[in-house]
Scaffold this active site. Structure first.
Site, short mmCIF file in Angstrom:
data_model
loop_
_atom_site.label_atom_id
_atom_site.label_comp_id
_atom_site.label_asym_id
_atom_site.label_seq_id
_atom_site.Cartn_x
_atom_site.Cartn_y
_atom_site.Cartn_z
N HIS A 189 0.83 -1.22 0.00
CA HIS A 189 0.00 0.00 0.00
C HIS A 189 0.87 1.26 0.00
O HIS A 189 0.61 2.20 0.75
CB HIS A 189 -0.92 0.00 1.22
CG HIS A 189 -2.01 -1.03 1.15
ND1 HIS A 189 -3.23 -0.81 0.56
CD2 HIS A 189 -2.04 -2.32 1.61
CE1 HIS A 189 -3.98 -1.90 0.67
NE2 HIS A 189 -3.28 -2.84 1.28
N ASP A 192 -0.01 -5.46 5.55
CA ASP A 192 -1.12 -6.26 5.04
C ASP A 192 -1.12 -6.29 3.52
O ASP A 192 -0.54 -5.44 2.86
CB ASP A 192 -2.45 -5.70 5.55
CG ASP A 192 -2.72 -4.29 5.05
OD1 ASP A 192 -1.78 -3.46 5.09
OD2 ASP A 192 -3.84 -3.99 4.61
N GLU A 193 -1.80 -7.28 2.98
CA GLU A 193 -2.12 -7.41 1.56
C GLU A 193 -0.91 -7.20 0.63
O GLU A 193 -0.98 -6.46 -0.34
CB GLU A 193 -3.24 -6.42 1.19
CG GLU A 193 -4.56 -6.74 1.86
CD GLU A 193 -5.70 -5.88 1.36
OE1 GLU A 193 -6.79 -6.42 1.10
OE2 GLU A 193 -5.51 -4.66 1.22
N LEU A 194 0.17 -7.90 0.92
CA LEU A 194 1.32 -7.85 0.03
C LEU A 194 1.02 -8.67 -1.23
O LEU A 194 0.52 -9.79 -1.14
CB LEU A 194 2.56 -8.39 0.73
CG LEU A 194 3.13 -7.44 1.80
CD1 LEU A 194 4.14 -8.15 2.66
CD2 LEU A 194 3.75 -6.22 1.14
#
Length: 578
Positions: free
Chosen positions: A270, A342-344
């Site tokens: 992100h 998060d959310e790599l």
């Protein structure tokens, strides 16, 4: 009853009329089972009001707080003013006998005036209001408990000129030490005034953590002295930035409400917004997130539009990060620091030539993240911070780190996936956990999706956003965040946060998206969502929440209604639980 009386300080006991103590011994009203003439939100853990009465508040009323503490003094002045300026008129006016003796004063008794506003600080308080001598007493261990008690005191008043409930005793403390709201100010910008109004309303609900998700792929709005180009190139513009002075103002303001401000810089994923100032440290920056079209999500470059992840192999990455973290530690005094993780996305990283070379030499993407955490986690610890990450860092099926790199002693994990199952996995591994389950606590759910030209949104379905449907206040209120856990595991769940991701929210809709749903979490985290027999008390809370929402609106908060006004004025007619 002995347990109740044991919580009363010697000063308070001395101030309580003997007759009142006898009445308390004769009758204790259970706060979990009865509707009182005037209510406090969140409902206190223990309240005794054996002979409900009220008194006028003297025009000469004063709060006596003989302590030199800046934030306490601010809170005292605020509540003195609120008593006479609020003019709250209950939807159903209470009918109580009025004492001939007006309330003259409230005296604060604080044991530890210097206790800092940190995680786990004692927020308990006891409050007595007497009709016989016109005196109220508020006892607490810390300033922060006193601020909670001042809010309860203010909610016991109504009318203009004001009346206040008397001959009652409250002994109150929170179930969970961490009770919060996460607000994303990257995807859309929120003016300082909106943030401050939200924090003030949090304090009124006895919430104590404002989790400020400051940066994301869409923008980097915070001006940092060591790296000013991050905001200059990464924000939406000079009028959509937070200066160091803004941050200090917000942090100081929050402390007067007993609210901690915990910053989050979401890294290494992100992170597109970092590329404007430092393009060399961001992989797959600003590429279309579905390069092979909408039907090949397996090879997407991000969880949504706005691709970019920090490159753990580039030495400049850590130079920038160390400056960002050091500046932030100076601006935000709280011992918690949220670093995201998060959310790599595997394909965003593997599209970079340097990372391709790293992978071709026998390494994998988890080792790439491990390299990143091996630097940043110890650096944050050196700044005297406890590091908070999203659960992905440990539980992601593709890219994760071993627990040895993020020891439970210095790390807290925030769960957002898979409900109580992931909470169970995290506490079983020994971690302290903050619960933000998307199935229960995500406030942005149910408003559709934000990407354009997507035909799935044309369907008549409640699931047109990934986490739909809309999370009602009842769903938030009823969620048991420690369900199925052993007693030792329950101790590791430090609390919960609702989350407002801002793809489709900004200051124009902020109040209605957050309130009164956040108030539902506030009571569940403070005094619980079950009665003394373990039954859900949602129906009992409905009228009280409606009153509290009405009161918040009177304080300038544009909270959503939960029922027609008619329902509150016609007791029980809108309830179907018998």
């Amino acid at each position: 009853m002995a347990a109740i009386l044991s919580g009363i300080s010697s000063n308070t006991m001395a101030a309580m009329p003997k007759l009142f103590i006898v009445l308390v011994l004769q009758l204790t009203i259970s706060c979990n089972s009865e509707q009182l003439p005037i209510n406090v939100w969140p409902i206190p853990t223990s309240i005794s009001w054996p002979s409900p009465k009220a008194a006028t508040i003297s025009p000469a009323f004063q709060i006596s707080a003989p302590y030199h503490h800046m934030h306490l003094r601010t809170a005292v002045k605020r509540h003195e003013s609120l008593l006479f300026s609020e003019g709250y008129q209950p939807i159903v006016p209470p009918s109580l006998p009025i004492s001939p003796t007006p309330l003259l004063s409230l005296t604060l008794h604080i044991t530890d005036i210097l206790a800092p506003l940190h995680h786990g600080v004692d927020e308990s308080y006891s409050l007595t209001i007497s009709s016989s001598n016109g005196v109220a007493n508020l006892s607490s261990t810390t300033v922060w408990g006193a601020i909670r008690g001042l809010e309860s005191f203010s909610q016991l008043s109504w009318g203009s000129p004001p009346l206040i409930a008397t001959d009652l005793y409250i002994n109150d403390r929170p179930l969970f030490p961490h009770r919060g709201l996460m607000l994303d100010t990257s995807r859309n910008f929120y003016p300082v005034e909106d943030i401050m109004r939200t924090i003030a309303t949090m304090g009124a609900n006895k919430l104590n953590v404002f989790h400020w998700h400051i940066t994301d792929s869409q923008s980097f709005p915070l001006v940092l002295p060591s790296e000013p180009n991050l905001a200059a190139a990464g924000s939406y513009g000079p009028d959509m930035q937070y200066s160091p002075e803004d941050v200090k103002k917000i942090v100081d303001f929050a402390m007067s409400y007993g609210v901690r401000v915990v910053p989050e810089f979401d890294t290494p994923g992100h992170s597109l917004s970092w590329a404007g100032a430092f393009p060399e440290i961001v992989t797959c920056a600003n590429q279309f997130w579905l390069p092979n079209g909408p039907f090949d999500r397996a090879h997407r470059l991000g969880s949504g539009p706005g691709t970019g992840q920090l490159n753990p192999l580039h030495p400049r990455t850590y130079e920038v990060l160390h400056n960002v973290f050091s500046d932030s530690a100076s601006l935000f005094p709280d011992p918690f620091f949220h670093s995201g993780a998060d959310e790599l996305n595997p394909f965003c990283w593997s599209s970079d030539p340097s990372i391709q070379s790293f992978l071709s030499s026998g390494h994998n993407l988890s080792q790439l993240l491990q390299r990143f955490i091996s630097d940043t986690h110890p650096f944050l610890i050196s700044l005297n911070r406890t590091v908070v990450y999203w659960e992905d860092i440990l539980l992601d099926s593709t890219i994760q780190v071993p627990s040895s790199l993020i020891p439970p002693s210095t790390t807290i994990l925030q769960t957002w996936n898979n409900g109580i199952n992931n909470t169970k996995r995290l506490v079983a591994a020994g971690y302290r956990v903050i619960v933000s389950s998307a199935d229960f606590y995500y406030l942005d759910c149910g408003h559709g999706g934000f990407v354009g030209n997507y035909s799935a949104y044309d369907a008549i379905s409640e699931h047109t956003s990934w986490c739909g449907p809309f999370k009602t206040w009842e769903r938030i209120y009823d969620y048991d965040i420690v369900e199925g856990l052993r007693e030792k595991e329950k101790e590791l769940v430090i609390g919960g946060e609702v989350a407002l991701w801002s793809e489709q929210a900004d200051g124009t809709v902020l109040d209605g998206r957050v309130w009164p749903r956040e108030a539902a979490l506030a009571e569940a985290m403070w005094s619980g969502n079950r009665d003394e027999k373990g039954r859900r008390r949602t129906s009992m809370a409905t009228d009280r929440l409606m009153d509290w929402r009405y009161r918040m609106v009177g304080r300038g908060v544009r909270a959503e209604p939960i029922q027609p006004l008619w329902c509150r004025r016609n007791q029980g007619m809108c309830n179907i639980n018998f």
